[in-house]
Design an enzyme around this catalytic site. Structure first.
Site, PDB file in Angstrom:
ATOM      1  N   LYS A   1      13.238 -21.462  30.045  1.00 23.39           N
ATOM      2  CA  LYS A   1      12.933 -22.328  28.890  1.00 23.39           C
ATOM      3  C   LYS A   1      13.227 -23.797  29.231  1.00 23.39           C
ATOM      4  O   LYS A   1      12.539 -24.692  28.746  1.00 23.39           O
ATOM      5  CB  LYS A   1      13.734 -21.905  27.651  1.00 23.39           C
TER       6      LYS A   1
ATOM      7  N   VAL B   1      -1.356 -13.712  31.633  1.00 20.85           N
ATOM      8  CA  VAL B   1      -1.170 -15.069  32.168  1.00 20.85           C
ATOM      9  C   VAL B   1      -0.613 -15.097  33.592  1.00 20.85           C
ATOM     10  O   VAL B   1      -0.499 -16.167  34.181  1.00 20.85           O
ATOM     11  CB  VAL B   1      -0.283 -15.940  31.242  1.00 20.85           C
TER      12      VAL B   1
ATOM     13  N   TYR C   1      21.190 -14.631  27.343  1.00 17.84           N
ATOM     14  CA  TYR C   1      19.856 -15.241  27.441  1.00 17.84           C
ATOM     15  C   TYR C   1      19.496 -15.527  28.901  1.00 17.84           C
ATOM     16  O   TYR C   1      18.323 -15.570  29.277  1.00 17.84           O
ATOM     17  CB  TYR C   1      19.802 -16.514  26.584  1.00 17.84           C
TER      18      TYR C   1
HETATM   19  P1  NAP Z   1       6.653 -11.386  20.722  1.00 22.91           P
HETATM   20  O1  NAP Z   1       6.057 -11.098  19.413  1.00 22.91           O
HETATM   21  O2  NAP Z   1       7.113 -10.248  21.548  1.00 22.91           O
HETATM   22  O3  NAP Z   1       5.643 -12.309  21.556  1.00 22.91           O
HETATM   23  C1  NAP Z   1       5.730 -12.478  22.961  1.00 22.91           C
HETATM   24  C2  NAP Z   1       4.315 -12.462  23.467  1.00 22.91           C
HETATM   25  O4  NAP Z   1       4.267 -12.773  24.880  1.00 22.91           O
HETATM   26  C3  NAP Z   1       3.662 -11.092  23.298  1.00 22.91           C
HETATM   27  O5  NAP Z   1       2.411 -11.219  22.673  1.00 22.91           O
HETATM   28  C4  NAP Z   1       3.512 -10.628  24.743  1.00 22.91           C
HETATM   29  O6  NAP Z   1       2.451  -9.738  24.945  1.00 22.91           O
HETATM   30  C5  NAP Z   1       3.250 -11.959  25.421  1.00 22.91           C
HETATM   31  N1  NAP Z   1       3.299 -11.824  26.879  1.00 22.91           N
HETATM   32  C6  NAP Z   1       4.320 -11.417  27.662  1.00 22.91           C
HETATM   33  N2  NAP Z   1       3.928 -11.381  28.946  1.00 22.91           N
HETATM   34  C7  NAP Z   1       2.625 -11.769  28.970  1.00 22.91           C
HETATM   35  C8  NAP Z   1       1.657 -11.920  29.996  1.00 22.91           C
HETATM   36  N3  NAP Z   1       1.927 -11.667  31.279  1.00 22.91           N
HETATM   37  N4  NAP Z   1       0.398 -12.358  29.655  1.00 22.91           N
HETATM   38  C9  NAP Z   1       0.082 -12.601  28.365  1.00 22.91           C
HETATM   39  N5  NAP Z   1       0.966 -12.475  27.352  1.00 22.91           N
HETATM   40  C10 NAP Z   1       2.211 -12.054  27.651  1.00 22.91           C
HETATM   41  O7  NAP Z   1       7.953 -12.316  20.565  1.00 22.91           O
HETATM   42  P2  NAP Z   1       8.176 -13.783  19.931  1.00 22.91           P
HETATM   43  O8  NAP Z   1       9.622 -13.855  19.661  1.00 22.91           O
HETATM   44  O9  NAP Z   1       7.201 -14.045  18.852  1.00 22.91           O
HETATM   45  O10 NAP Z   1       7.894 -14.721  21.196  1.00 22.91           O
HETATM   46  C11 NAP Z   1       6.978 -15.809  21.173  1.00 22.91           C
HETATM   47  C12 NAP Z   1       7.598 -17.018  21.842  1.00 22.91           C
HETATM   48  O11 NAP Z   1       8.644 -17.513  20.999  1.00 22.91           O
HETATM   49  C13 NAP Z   1       8.247 -16.737  23.198  1.00 22.91           C
HETATM   50  O12 NAP Z   1       8.004 -17.824  24.054  1.00 22.91           O
HETATM   51  C14 NAP Z   1       9.723 -16.670  22.849  1.00 22.91           C
HETATM   52  O13 NAP Z   1      10.560 -16.957  23.947  1.00 22.91           O
HETATM   53  C15 NAP Z   1       9.781 -17.770  21.801  1.00 22.91           C
HETATM   54  N6  NAP Z   1      10.980 -17.800  20.967  1.00 22.91           N
HETATM   55  C16 NAP Z   1      11.388 -16.659  20.315  1.00 22.91           C
HETATM   56  C17 NAP Z   1      12.533 -16.713  19.538  1.00 22.91           C
HETATM   57  C18 NAP Z   1      13.016 -15.485  18.809  1.00 22.91           C
HETATM   58  O14 NAP Z   1      14.185 -15.447  18.419  1.00 22.91           O
HETATM   59  N7  NAP Z   1      12.176 -14.490  18.599  1.00 22.91           N
HETATM   60  C19 NAP Z   1      13.246 -17.908  19.398  1.00 22.91           C
HETATM   61  C20 NAP Z   1      12.793 -19.041  20.059  1.00 22.91           C
HETATM   62  C21 NAP Z   1      11.660 -18.969  20.847  1.00 22.91           C
HETATM   63  P3  NAP Z   1       2.842  -8.196  25.316  1.00 22.91           P
HETATM   64  O15 NAP Z   1       3.650  -7.693  24.173  1.00 22.91           O
HETATM   65  O16 NAP Z   1       1.500  -7.556  25.499  1.00 22.91           O
HETATM   66  O17 NAP Z   1       3.630  -8.238  26.594  1.00 22.91           O
END
Ligand code: NAP
Length: 255
Positions: free
Chosen positions: A162, A64, A155
């Site tokens: 965010k 992205v 964070y």
């Molecule tokens: P995750 O499984 O690591 O997912 C993050 C995703 O972002 C991965 O697929 C990663 O791909 C992708 N990404 C990063 N840089 C990118 C780029 N340049 N282009 C395309 N994709 C990219 O972790 P997750 O926790 O499920 O995160 C998903 C969302 O939920 C995030 O926005 C996170 O901030 C949010 N969130 C998470 C939590 C929590 O506690 N886990 C809580 C609230 C919100 P790569 O691995 O290939 O880089």
């Protein structure tokens, strides 16, 4: 079968722990047809396997940070699917350095990277998805966290990104509402994923939540999946520009 006859794109599945995976499972359970993105070849096999289990062979490479990738993604999606009913944006990144040191040391470049990937990308993908949604209307959901609103130790710059993401949700909702395209965020409680493990002190956050949250526990990833499903389905057709907390009530408690 809430999503029967609906089709959409899920961005942000890295592995089976990913929040995007839980959302995709909920969507699949309710009959949606799914397409997925992955970033580079590193995770392609993982995402291919997950997509296969959810009945999909539609996989697109998209970093992205590259406008040309985003453009090509939606050209390919248009060729393969014609239109989109929904889009899941579950993408975030910040340099590890900026999540370990004091916030005041955040570099200009670290600030740029975090905002580019974690906030601007929602604008980029929504802009390209909108023409594929205009004929029938659509729903876009992104993932946020409480650190957008309050200081969560460690964070850091991700919290600021965010906050920008949540403001972008409101501006996008105002802009795209005329085409019956809704844009909302789900603010999830802490979940042990790849991205979360990059946050210093994440285990402390996980341990602390049950003490304060009204439900006395951490949220489960499937609960976030089902809440996102609600936001992507017609059940939420009157809701746009909102941030829905799925955090066992953590955000309502003052002390
Ligand atoms: P995750 O499984 O690591 O997912 C993050 C995703 O972002 C991965 O697929 C990663 O791909 C992708 N990404 C990063 N840089 C990118 C780029 N340049 N282009 C395309 N994709 C990219 O972790 P997750 O926790 O499920 O995160 C998903 C969302 O939920 C995030 O926005 C996170 O901030 C949010 N969130 C998470 C939590 C929590 O506690 N886990 C809580 C609230 C919100 P790569 O691995 O290939 O880089």
């Amino acid at each position: 079968m809430l999503m029967q006859g609906k089709q959409g794109l899920v961005c942000g599945v890295a592995n089976k722990r990913s929040i995007a995976h839980a959302i995709a499972k909920s969507l699949h359970r309710e009959g949606a047809k799914l397409a997925f993105t992955y970033q580079g070849d590193r995770l392609k096999k993982n995402v291919e396997e997950i997509a296969g289990e959810l009945g999909s062979k539609l996989l697109y490479n998209c970093d992205v940070t590259k406008d040309e990738d985003i453009k090509k993604l939606f050209e390919d999606v248009k060729k393969d699917l014609g239109h989109l009913d929904f889009l899941v944006h579950a993408i975030a990144f910040a340099n590890k350095d900026d999540l370990e040191k004091n916030f005041s040391t955040t570099s200009r470049e670290g600030f740029r990277v975090a905002h580019d990937i974690s906030a601007y990308s929602l604008i980029g993908v929504s802009r390209e998805a909108a023409p594929l949604m205009q004929a029938h209307g659509g729903s876009i959901v992104t993932l946020s966290y409480y650190g957008a609103e309050k200081v969560i130790p460690g964070y850091n710059v991700m919290g600021v990104a965010k906050a920008s993401l949540e403001a972008s949700v409101r501006y996008l909702a105002a802009d795209l509402g005329q085409h019956n395209i809704r844009v909302n965020a789900v603010s999830a409680g802490p979940i042990n994923t790849l991205a979360a493990r990059g946050i210093s002190g994440f285990t402390k956050i996980l341990d602390m939540t049950p003490q304060k949250a009204p439900l006395k526990r951490n949220v489960e990833v499937d609960e976030v999946g089902d809440a996102a499903l609600f936001m992507l389905s017609s059940l939420s057709r009157g809701i746009t520009g909102e941030v829905l907390y799925v955090d066992c009530g953590y955000n309502i408690v003052g002390m």
